[in-house]
Design a protein around this motif. Sequence first.
Motif, short mmCIF file in Angstrom:
data_model
loop_
_atom_site.label_atom_id
_atom_site.label_comp_id
_atom_site.label_asym_id
_atom_site.label_seq_id
_atom_site.Cartn_x
_atom_site.Cartn_y
_atom_site.Cartn_z
N UNK A 90 -32.09 84.23 32.94
CA UNK A 90 -32.26 85.31 31.96
C UNK A 90 -33.16 84.88 30.81
N UNK A 91 -32.99 83.64 30.33
CA UNK A 91 -33.80 83.14 29.23
C UNK A 91 -35.27 82.99 29.65
N UNK A 92 -35.50 82.47 30.85
CA UNK A 92 -36.88 82.33 31.33
C UNK A 92 -37.52 83.69 31.53
N UNK A 93 -36.74 84.66 32.03
CA UNK A 93 -37.26 86.02 32.21
C UNK A 93 -37.73 86.60 30.89
N UNK A 94 -36.95 86.39 29.82
CA UNK A 94 -37.34 86.91 28.51
C UNK A 94 -38.65 86.29 28.04
N UNK A 95 -38.83 84.99 28.28
CA UNK A 95 -40.07 84.33 27.87
C UNK A 95 -41.26 84.82 28.68
N UNK A 96 -41.06 84.96 29.98
CA UNK A 96 -42.16 85.43 30.85
C UNK A 96 -42.53 86.86 30.52
#
Length: 726
Positions: A57-63
Amino acid sequence: MAAATAARSRSATEVWLLGQPEPNPCWGKQLPKNGQVLRRFFHFVRVQRKSVKEAASLVTAEVAVVWEKARIPTQKKSRCVERILRLYASWQNLDRSKKRSAEVDVENRRSFSLALMTLFDIGHADAFDLITVDEDRQFLLGQRCPDGPRCIMQGVDQSLADRERRRLERGVLKRSSSPERATTATRSSSGLGAGDEEENGGDDGRDADFVPSAGISAQSACSPKRRRTPIMTPPVAAALDRTRISDRTAVHLFTAVHGADATPARSTVRRHRRSAREKMAKEIKAEMTVNVPAVPLIIHWDGKLVEGMAGEGIAERLPILVSGDGIQKLLMVPKLAAGTGVLTGQAVYDAAKEWDLVDNIIGMCFDTTVSNTGLKEGACVHIMKHVKRNLLHFACRHHVLELVVGAAFTVCFGPSSGPEIQLFKRFVKWWPLANQASSKPLDDPVDGADKIIATCHALLKEKQPRDDYREMVQLTIIVLGGEVEANIRKPGAYHRARWMAKVIYTLKITLFREEFALTKHEKRELIRFTTFIVTTYVEPWMSAHCSTSAPATDLALLKALAAYRDKEIGRASGKVMARHMWYVSEELVGLSLFDEATVVEEKRAIVSAMQQRLGEKNPPRRADVALDAVEQRSLASFATTNSVGLVTALGAGHDFLNVDPAEWSGRDDYTTARRRARHLRVVNDFAERGVALISAFCGAITRDEEQRQHLLQVVERHRALYPCAK
């Protein structure tokens, strides 16, 4: 000492196949790749000790911030998280087998490493339609390019940003119900309400000069009315086509889901479905052109009389497909005036030409009917005339083996006297009285029964392409006295053209021969035919799909038939097999060079025979095999200088032929050629899927022939994306 400690620390944190985790997002001016995303994911999991789902979820927000900065609409957050979790699952599967050195494991690791260098694509399915700036479309195309990103993000388009800001201000003003609220909203939108922003937490995580994307969310934010979500999207249209739902039925479904006011008219639904169908078919064709620039392909076809919609009658349909090196694709299913070799050859060539695949075709896979194999008017001859070169002939091995078992059945039960087999018809009527517990294996012991049972159990552990293949293997085990966790199924449909059903019927009747009423002659011939099936026929049939073992398997089968103890069955079926030794021909015997079961000495003999008269140009000939002398023949005795043609057609080079076969496994040219040889389809069951597809959809949805071809493309793609409803 400090350097040694740092080296140990880096080694401890390094992720296999990926390297060091990414402590900070370093996407730069391009969209993130799969490898970058996965390394960032591992930083959250291993360094910050986040859970797997939380890290995704955190990586998705950054991407998502990067994609939004590029002004490209994206998928839902949940789907992006699923994509990261699938990448992580793929890495886990490879990590479990990282100590294995089998070829399939090495190939999987190589494919995964290549996938890490490609774009982590979370773009919306309709991104190209939603993007309003052509430069943004070109940027997305460049990022998706398989050769690597061709574009980078530059500074903000200030003119476009100003226009969107003014449009946003006008929208806020229109929605304000009083001058006081309008003034407040204007001040807020123009940046004068900075105190409020600081009070609410300040920066939202985006760059200061960031401009919202031109996707659906931006348009809805600056529009006085909420934009209605479209109902007839391409995915919906594809789902309707796959499930064969008519336009009228679709209107009723939309009315139940969205209400009458939001449901478009039937004509609108029809227009949108036709447009989406055509667009998706063009995209599929464009993708195929990109994916096969230099891949050797086999072209398949199989004619079928199919009934169309009311008033169209029955017509000859010809599904045309290609396969090779991991590619399986339906090209088209044209309608023919007649199933002659001339018309079939022309239709196959036209399909390959329309898809721009003529230069990729190296061979043909077909049923061994006269209309296909005729020396003068056969479809194969006409196809080679059109392409103006010789093509490899991959006769369907299942079709050949059906002829072999058909000859044995005729010896035991005599020639057919009608469309139905009376013995099978009686058994279907009797079946409701059958007792599963009363099934009985063969009375007399069969030579090598334990080995056959072990082979069948190994086959059951593999995934079988059809349920009747698995059922035949299970029945073989039961007939030989082995144990298997399966009940004997109710007899299904059968047809004289499908010998698999007749084999299954025979095995079932043999198991219930004590209860089912049989004459002495029927019982004797039934056991005679069943013995032939379980000892000689089942194993070659189940291995028929393997291309590299085809020459050795066919030669071994012919030798087994010549030495079969029942001379009448052996002679009749052996004569049929001797006429269809396609895979020990001068051209195709070279497939044995890529078979792991072929010993090095045999490969040396084949290469020696191929090089004895290298340089001579003689037309390739079919294999001439005498049944009484087949025991003295070996694979090398069929090889000639023409056998080099197969290796050349694979497009990986043939320099490895100048090296000793014991050293081939470490060469790239041999490894590539072996992979492509294993992907060659030597059974035409693939074309039968095209027959099933046109049979299901020829009488559904549309009468327009062009739309019908688009429909088949859409349905095939949808079935590949969603093979089941899970």
